[in-house]
Scaffold this motif. Sequence first.
Motif, PDB file in Angstrom:
ATOM      1  N   ALA A 131       0.835  -1.204   0.000  1.00 27.84           N
ATOM      2  CA  ALA A 131       0.000   0.000   0.000  1.00 27.84           C
ATOM      3  C   ALA A 131       0.870   1.254   0.000  1.00 27.84           C
ATOM      4  CB  ALA A 131      -0.933  -0.010   1.209  1.00 27.84           C
ATOM      5  N   ARG A 132       1.932   1.249   0.793  1.00 31.74           N
ATOM      6  CA  ARG A 132       2.830   2.407   0.829  1.00 31.74           C
ATOM      7  C   ARG A 132       3.535   2.600  -0.512  1.00 31.74           C
ATOM      8  NH1 ARG A 132       3.410   0.844   6.427  1.00 31.74           N
ATOM      9  NH2 ARG A 132       4.956  -0.746   5.911  1.00 31.74           N
ATOM     10  N   HIS A 133       3.921   1.492  -1.134  1.00 30.68           N
ATOM     11  CA  HIS A 133       4.565   1.599  -2.445  1.00 30.68           C
ATOM     12  C   HIS A 133       3.611   2.191  -3.471  1.00 30.68           C
ATOM     13  CE1 HIS A 133       7.461  -1.916  -1.261  1.00 30.68           C
ATOM     14  NE2 HIS A 133       7.722  -0.786  -0.632  1.00 30.68           N
ATOM     15  N   GLY A 134       2.349   1.786  -3.407  1.00 30.41           N
ATOM     16  CA  GLY A 134       1.361   2.362  -4.305  1.00 30.41           C
ATOM     17  C   GLY A 134       1.262   3.863  -4.110  1.00 30.41           C
ATOM     18  N   GLY A 135       1.297   4.317  -2.860  1.00 32.87           N
ATOM     19  CA  GLY A 135       1.251   5.745  -2.579  1.00 32.87           C
ATOM     20  C   GLY A 135       2.445   6.484  -3.145  1.00 32.87           C
ATOM     21  N   ALA A 136       3.613   5.863  -3.092  1.00 35.48           N
ATOM     22  CA  ALA A 136       4.808   6.484  -3.652  1.00 35.48           C
ATOM     23  C   ALA A 136       4.714   6.580  -5.171  1.00 35.48           C
ATOM     24  CB  ALA A 136       6.049   5.677  -3.253  1.00 35.48           C
ATOM     25  N   TYR A 137       4.251   5.512  -5.815  1.00 35.43           N
ATOM     26  CA  TYR A 137       4.067   5.562  -7.264  1.00 35.43           C
ATOM     27  C   TYR A 137       3.079   6.659  -7.645  1.00 35.43           C
ATOM     28  CZ  TYR A 137       6.562   1.179  -8.278  1.00 35.43           C
ATOM     29  OH  TYR A 137       7.516   0.212  -8.436  1.00 35.43           O
ATOM     30  N   LEU A 138       2.038   6.836  -6.831  1.00 35.23           N
ATOM     31  CA  LEU A 138       1.049   7.869  -7.115  1.00 35.23           C
ATOM     32  C   LEU A 138       1.685   9.257  -7.094  1.00 35.23           C
ATOM     33  CD1 LEU A 138      -1.969   8.321  -7.677  1.00 35.23           C
ATOM     34  CD2 LEU A 138      -2.304   8.588  -5.209  1.00 35.23           C
ATOM     35  N   ARG A 139       2.641   9.463  -6.204  1.00 38.30           N
ATOM     36  CA  ARG A 139       3.337  10.752  -6.159  1.00 38.30           C
ATOM     37  C   ARG A 139       4.088  11.000  -7.475  1.00 38.30           C
ATOM     38  NH1 ARG A 139       4.966  12.488  -1.042  1.00 38.30           N
ATOM     39  NH2 ARG A 139       5.905  14.249  -2.149  1.00 38.30           N
ATOM     40  N   TYR A 140       4.714   9.960  -8.001  1.00 43.59           N
ATOM     41  CA  TYR A 140       5.423  10.120  -9.276  1.00 43.59           C
ATOM     42  C   TYR A 140       4.450  10.282 -10.438  1.00 43.59           C
ATOM     43  CZ  TYR A 140       9.993   9.364  -7.236  1.00 43.59           C
ATOM     44  OH  TYR A 140      11.144   9.526  -6.496  1.00 43.59           O
ATOM     45  N   MET A 141       3.269   9.712 -10.325  1.00 46.37           N
ATOM     46  CA  MET A 141       2.259   9.908 -11.366  1.00 46.37           C
ATOM     47  C   MET A 141       1.768  11.352 -11.383  1.00 46.37           C
ATOM     48  SD  MET A 141       0.326   6.276 -10.759  1.00 46.37           S
ATOM     49  CE  MET A 141      -1.144   6.672 -11.675  1.00 46.37           C
ATOM     50  N   LYS A 142       1.562  11.930 -10.198  1.00 45.57           N
ATOM     51  CA  LYS A 142       1.167  13.340 -10.125  1.00 45.57           C
ATOM     52  C   LYS A 142       2.244  14.231 -10.736  1.00 45.57           C
ATOM     53  CE  LYS A 142      -1.718  12.881  -5.989  1.00 45.57           C
ATOM     54  NZ  LYS A 142      -1.848  13.220  -4.537  1.00 45.57           N
ATOM     55  N   ARG A 143       3.486  13.920 -10.439  1.00 45.00           N
ATOM     56  CA  ARG A 143       4.596  14.690 -11.003  1.00 45.00           C
ATOM     57  C   ARG A 143       4.621  14.567 -12.522  1.00 45.00           C
ATOM     58  NH1 ARG A 143      10.774  12.796 -10.999  1.00 45.00           N
ATOM     59  NH2 ARG A 143       9.671  11.321 -12.313  1.00 45.00           N
ATOM     60  N   ALA A 144       4.351  13.356 -13.032  1.00 45.64           N
ATOM     61  CA  ALA A 144       4.349  13.138 -14.480  1.00 45.64           C
ATOM     62  C   ALA A 144       3.242  13.931 -15.160  1.00 45.64           C
ATOM     63  CB  ALA A 144       4.190  11.649 -14.778  1.00 45.64           C
ATOM     64  N   MET A 145       2.085  14.042 -14.511  1.00 45.84           N
ATOM     65  CA  MET A 145       0.992  14.822 -15.103  1.00 45.84           C
ATOM     66  C   MET A 145       1.345  16.300 -15.184  1.00 45.84           C
ATOM     67  SD  MET A 145      -2.481  12.966 -13.719  1.00 45.84           S
ATOM     68  CE  MET A 145      -3.321  14.508 -13.899  1.00 45.84           C
TER      69      MET A 145
END
Length: 288
Positions: free
Chosen positions: A156-170
Amino acid sequence: MLFPELFKQLEAVRWNMATDIPWDRFDASLLSEEQAQTIKMNAITEWAALPATEMFLRDNQDDSDFSAFMSVWFFEEQKHSLVLMEYLRRFRPDLVPTEEELHEVRFEFDPAPALETLMLHFCGEIRLNHWYRRAAEWHTEPVIKAIYETLSKDEARHGGAYLRYMKRAMNKFGDEARAAFAKVGVLMASARRTAQALHPTNLHVNEKLFPRDTVQSRLPNPDWLEHWLDQQIQFDAVWENKVVERILHNMSLLMERSFASVQELNRFRKEVTQKLAAVTATGQVKPA
């Protein structure tokens, strides 16, 4: 950069294999043979973080921030394999994977669009979090139940970290990122319409090695995953809906638009894709 902050956050909650796993609570009478066999298969599957990391580093050479984060992700994912093997070493040494069995799941993944791969693994973390939560419920032996509960929280924590990079990519790529995330989101939230479990370890990733080009196909028992999901931990429609809901919820937050169903996300995907095509046709931007 996101890496320094994510490092601190993950470091603060990192568990210790020697002191945070209740090894002294082991009860041999509560571990069945079929349960023990599944632990071996999961230990080998988690070892596949190695080729996944090699893929991420290869395909993100222009992104040192994300590549640095891989050092943390790789460490924690490899630790998952290690704690499962430690469990077997202590209590079922006859089932500890051999080095050859582990090495079988280290193979080269074909290059793929980095944004789509990012979204794929984000969804994979959500799915694995739910798989491990269900596995913890299915197991009856206290120590392995605690291990799966621990691993599910990591995912779950890893998913949250990936989400941060997805926001940055957008913020960086705009509609190109939106289209990539929506495309993979539709795929990964449509598991009920497919014959296979939609997780990165069960997707075809090396055309030259087909049909042995998925992590699961290279396990000692290639049919294990489907049996584990359907017959053992019974990951049924109720649990699958939990995964879909989490994907749609996070996509809604990410895109700042509500998606109540996969169909709504797919309509959004088509809108963004058409918008990108129109912009490309006018010559305003080069195609990615």
